[in-house]
Design a protein around this motif. Structure first.
Motif, mmCIF file in Angstrom:
data_model
loop_
_atom_site.group_PDB
_atom_site.id
_atom_site.type_symbol
_atom_site.label_atom_id
_atom_site.label_comp_id
_atom_site.label_asym_id
_atom_site.label_seq_id
_atom_site.Cartn_x
_atom_site.Cartn_y
_atom_site.Cartn_z
ATOM 1 N N GLY A 30 -112.559 -10.896 -13.984
ATOM 2 C CA GLY A 30 -111.744 -10.911 -15.198
ATOM 3 C C GLY A 30 -112.283 -11.876 -16.235
ATOM 4 N N LEU A 31 -112.859 -12.983 -15.755
ATOM 5 C CA LEU A 31 -113.368 -14.006 -16.676
ATOM 6 C C LEU A 31 -114.630 -13.557 -17.413
ATOM 7 C CD1 LEU A 31 -112.994 -17.314 -14.636
ATOM 8 C CD2 LEU A 31 -111.581 -16.504 -16.511
ATOM 9 N N ARG A 32 -115.485 -12.789 -16.712
ATOM 10 C CA ARG A 32 -116.806 -12.475 -17.257
ATOM 11 C C ARG A 32 -116.773 -11.860 -18.662
ATOM 12 N NH1 ARG A 32 -118.503 -10.308 -12.184
ATOM 13 N NH2 ARG A 32 -118.454 -12.290 -11.091
ATOM 14 N N PRO A 33 -116.039 -10.752 -18.866
ATOM 15 C CA PRO A 33 -116.041 -10.195 -20.230
ATOM 16 C C PRO A 33 -115.376 -11.126 -21.250
ATOM 17 C CG PRO A 33 -114.584 -8.948 -18.776
ATOM 18 C CD PRO A 33 -115.328 -9.904 -17.919
ATOM 19 N N ILE A 56 -107.190 -18.056 -23.479
ATOM 20 C CA ILE A 56 -107.902 -16.796 -23.225
ATOM 21 C C ILE A 56 -108.471 -16.798 -21.796
ATOM 22 C CG2 ILE A 56 -109.901 -15.387 -23.910
ATOM 23 C CD1 ILE A 56 -107.971 -15.288 -26.140
ATOM 24 N N ILE A 57 -109.084 -17.922 -21.410
ATOM 25 C CA ILE A 57 -109.667 -18.047 -20.068
ATOM 26 C C ILE A 57 -108.582 -17.869 -19.000
ATOM 27 C CG2 ILE A 57 -110.579 -19.801 -18.452
ATOM 28 C CD1 ILE A 57 -112.802 -18.704 -20.050
ATOM 29 N N LEU A 58 -107.442 -18.559 -19.195
ATOM 30 C CA LEU A 58 -106.353 -18.472 -18.218
ATOM 31 C C LEU A 58 -105.857 -17.032 -18.108
ATOM 32 C CD1 LEU A 58 -104.306 -21.707 -19.027
ATOM 33 C CD2 LEU A 58 -105.541 -21.194 -16.919
ATOM 34 N N GLY A 95 -107.635 -10.495 -14.372
ATOM 35 C CA GLY A 95 -108.629 -10.099 -13.379
ATOM 36 C C GLY A 95 -108.021 -10.054 -11.992
ATOM 37 N N TYR A 96 -107.189 -11.067 -11.686
ATOM 38 C CA TYR A 96 -106.546 -11.141 -10.376
ATOM 39 C C TYR A 96 -105.599 -9.956 -10.163
ATOM 40 C CZ TYR A 96 -103.816 -12.874 -6.461
ATOM 41 O OH TYR A 96 -103.187 -12.996 -5.250
ATOM 42 N N SER A 112 -120.277 -19.395 -11.147
ATOM 43 C CA SER A 112 -118.907 -18.908 -11.267
ATOM 44 C C SER A 112 -117.913 -20.025 -11.540
ATOM 45 C CB SER A 112 -118.481 -18.089 -10.047
ATOM 46 O OG SER A 112 -119.267 -18.371 -8.944
ATOM 47 N N CYS A 113 -118.336 -21.275 -11.388
ATOM 48 C CA CYS A 113 -117.411 -22.378 -11.648
ATOM 49 C C CYS A 113 -117.515 -22.843 -13.095
ATOM 50 C CB CYS A 113 -117.734 -23.538 -10.720
ATOM 51 S SG CYS A 113 -117.270 -23.180 -9.036
ATOM 52 N N GLY A 165 -107.573 -6.641 -9.882
ATOM 53 C CA GLY A 165 -108.308 -6.514 -8.629
ATOM 54 C C GLY A 165 -107.397 -6.355 -7.414
ATOM 55 N N GLN A 166 -106.217 -7.020 -7.463
ATOM 56 C CA GLN A 166 -105.342 -7.027 -6.286
ATOM 57 C C GLN A 166 -104.389 -5.830 -6.255
ATOM 58 O OE1 GLN A 166 -107.206 -9.335 -4.622
ATOM 59 N NE2 GLN A 166 -105.304 -9.858 -3.605
ATOM 60 N N SER A 185 -111.961 -11.227 -7.905
ATOM 61 C CA SER A 185 -111.169 -10.538 -8.930
ATOM 62 C C SER A 185 -110.985 -11.424 -10.151
ATOM 63 C CB SER A 185 -109.786 -10.166 -8.397
ATOM 64 O OG SER A 185 -109.903 -9.334 -7.290
ATOM 65 N N VAL A 186 -110.621 -12.692 -9.909
ATOM 66 C CA VAL A 186 -110.438 -13.632 -11.010
ATOM 67 C C VAL A 186 -111.746 -13.751 -11.799
ATOM 68 C CG1 VAL A 186 -110.006 -16.052 -11.607
ATOM 69 C CG2 VAL A 186 -108.589 -14.931 -9.888
ATOM 70 N N LEU A 187 -112.855 -13.912 -11.075
ATOM 71 C CA LEU A 187 -114.154 -14.097 -11.738
ATOM 72 C C LEU A 187 -114.556 -12.870 -12.549
ATOM 73 C CD1 LEU A 187 -116.201 -15.967 -8.996
ATOM 74 C CD2 LEU A 187 -115.095 -16.918 -11.023
ATOM 75 N N PHE A 233 -116.091 -22.001 -18.714
ATOM 76 C CA PHE A 233 -116.812 -21.040 -17.881
ATOM 77 C C PHE A 233 -117.996 -20.485 -18.658
ATOM 78 C CE2 PHE A 233 -112.759 -21.198 -15.793
ATOM 79 C CZ PHE A 233 -113.087 -21.051 -14.456
ATOM 80 N N ALA A 266 -107.416 -14.249 -18.925
ATOM 81 C CA ALA A 266 -108.445 -13.371 -18.369
ATOM 82 C C ALA A 266 -108.492 -13.506 -16.853
ATOM 83 C CB ALA A 266 -109.803 -13.697 -18.976
ATOM 84 N N GLY A 267 -108.357 -14.738 -16.352
ATOM 85 C CA GLY A 267 -108.341 -14.967 -14.910
ATOM 86 C C GLY A 267 -107.162 -14.270 -14.248
ATOM 87 N N ALA A 300 -122.957 -9.222 -17.935
ATOM 88 C CA ALA A 300 -121.568 -9.153 -17.477
ATOM 89 C C ALA A 300 -121.094 -7.699 -17.396
ATOM 90 C CB ALA A 300 -120.667 -9.955 -18.403
ATOM 91 N N GLY A 321 -116.597 -12.746 -25.005
ATOM 92 C CA GLY A 321 -115.778 -12.853 -26.215
ATOM 93 C C GLY A 321 -115.756 -14.258 -26.782
ATOM 94 N N ILE A 372 -112.412 -5.795 -24.426
ATOM 95 C CA ILE A 372 -111.984 -7.111 -23.896
ATOM 96 C C ILE A 372 -112.702 -8.249 -24.627
ATOM 97 C CG2 ILE A 372 -111.738 -8.572 -21.846
ATOM 98 C CD1 ILE A 372 -111.741 -6.004 -20.148
ATOM 99 N N PRO A 373 -114.061 -8.288 -24.605
ATOM 100 C CA PRO A 373 -114.712 -9.384 -25.351
ATOM 101 C C PRO A 373 -114.408 -9.352 -26.847
ATOM 102 C CG PRO A 373 -116.342 -7.841 -24.468
ATOM 103 C CD PRO A 373 -115.043 -7.511 -23.831
ATOM 104 N N VAL A 376 -120.774 -5.388 -19.717
ATOM 105 C CA VAL A 376 -119.869 -4.924 -20.764
ATOM 106 C C VAL A 376 -120.394 -3.582 -21.260
ATOM 107 C CG1 VAL A 376 -118.997 -5.378 -23.079
ATOM 108 C CG2 VAL A 376 -119.178 -7.237 -21.429
#
Lengths: 180, 191
Positions: free
Chosen positions: B122-125, A161-163, A169-170, A54-55, A173-174, B118-120, B18, A165-166, A134, B129, A143-144, A136
């Protein structure tokens, strides 16, 4: 000191004998670290894989650093990290020095003209494999696809894109998922 | 200053890369080929090919090779090019080293909490890409030629692409074997 030498030898071997990148390394690391030396318990090893995956960063390096740190704090982490990276570093450096003298050789050029399209396919394959793992599906495949097109057509930086997506996701989820 | 640029670029790649080596490829490609022009698309593809055939993680291999080639192409000598390799590889590994130690030291208990998960998720899909983008960017005329310039090479390239995809995805043939077959096909058909 002897212990560090064992760390170095073990992780150097791990770096030297794994073809095909990080995922191929997992069973080899497990065999050495869990079965041969009993440095890490098997349950812990599975957690380490999950965290390392995950890192950001190279998976094998992440795992080596984590295991090295568990064993002997910072000096341990430095030794295992260096030992894992060193074999590929040396091999690629030699190839880089050597390859520049041969890249305009007619035979080598012809071989690489055949290799290049094959390599593109080798990158396409993990795209689909990763999509499966993942989760999908038809519902979230936008999304991808959207991310890929944003990079390919609009030249948007993958870092952005990574930032995004993070953050998405947050937020999802929250705040969004609990109210659904 | 080339070395500072190499350091910053590969540190960023290590920090935002990632999804393992393959996930990193589109970052490396965007930065190294498109933003800094250290390598051509064809050279980048060659590195991926070499990485597949040699031991070690793809990320490390690419960083080492890019560092050397960037300095070499900029006209530096052998020793300074090796320094380029050391710079790029160290920069790539450094975020991992810092982050993993921080996690092992104090953040282990936060890894399974909902916000982090949650963050992770979001990153996966998005990483899927990124990998898709890496593939699209490599489907280029440098790697495949075009029907106008060289229809023969373009046809053979498309065939090798499809054959390798079917071979590794459906028939589970070892990627290294496929590269060797493709090299042989290139030698015979594209000399």
């Amino acid at each position: 000191m002897n212990l560090y030498l064992t760390f170095f030898k073990t992780f150097f071997k791990i770096g030297l004998f794994t073809l095909g990148g990080g995922y191929a390394m997992i069973p080899i690391i497990e065999k050495e670290v869990v079965d041969n030396y009993n440095w890490i318990k098997r349950e812990d090893f599975i957690d380490i894989i999950a965290i390392a995956q995950s890192c950001p960063g190279v998976l094998a390096i992440n795992m080596s650093v984590f295991i090295g740190y568990r064993l002997k704090k910072l000096p341990g982490a430095l030794v295992t990290c260096l030992a894992t990276a060193l074999p590929s570093f040396i091999i690629i450096l030699l190839i880089a020095m050597f390859f520049h003298q041969f890249e305009h050789n007619k035979v080598v050029e012809a071989m690489f003209r055949g290799i290049r399209p094959a390599v593109v396919a080798l990158i396409a394959v993990p795209t689909f494999k990763l999509a499966k793992s993942a989760n999908v599906t038809l519902n979230n495949c936008w999304i991808p696809i959207g991310c890929a097109l944003a990079i390919y057509l609009m030249g948007i930086s993958p870092i952005l894109i990574i930032l995004l997506a993070g953050i998405c996701g947050y937020v999802y989820g929250q705040y969004i998922k609990p109210t659904e | 200053m080339l070395y500072l640029k190499l350091f910053i670029t590969f540190f960023q790649i290590g920090l935002f890369g990632f999804g393992g080596g393959y996930g990193m490829l589109s970052l490396i490609q965007t930065e190294v080929v498109h933003n800094h022009h250290w390598l051509t698309t064809a050279e980048f593809t060659d590195i991926v090919a070499i990485s597949q055939m040699t031991p070690g993680p793809v990320g490390i291999n690419s960083a080492t090779y890019c560092g050397y080639t960037a300095a070499h192409n900029a006209g530096y000598g052998e020793g300074m090019s090796v320094l380029g390799s050391v710079t790029a590889t160290t920069a790539l590994v450094l975020p991992s080293l810092i982050l993993m130690i921080l996690i092992a030291k104090m953040f282990l208990k936060y890894m399974s909490t909902t916000p982090v998960q949650s963050v992770l998720s979001g990153l996966r899909p998005a990483v899927v890409g990124l990998l898709g983008a890496a593939t699209l960017l490599l489907l280029s005329k440098e790697n495949f030629s075009t029907p106008d310039i060289n229809p023969w090479q373009f046809g053979i390239s498309c065939f090798l692409f499809i054959a390798t995809f079917i071979g590794t995805y459906f028939m589970k043939i070892n990627p290294i074997k496929m590269i060797v077959y493709a090299a042989f096909a290139g030698l015979v058909l594209l000399y």
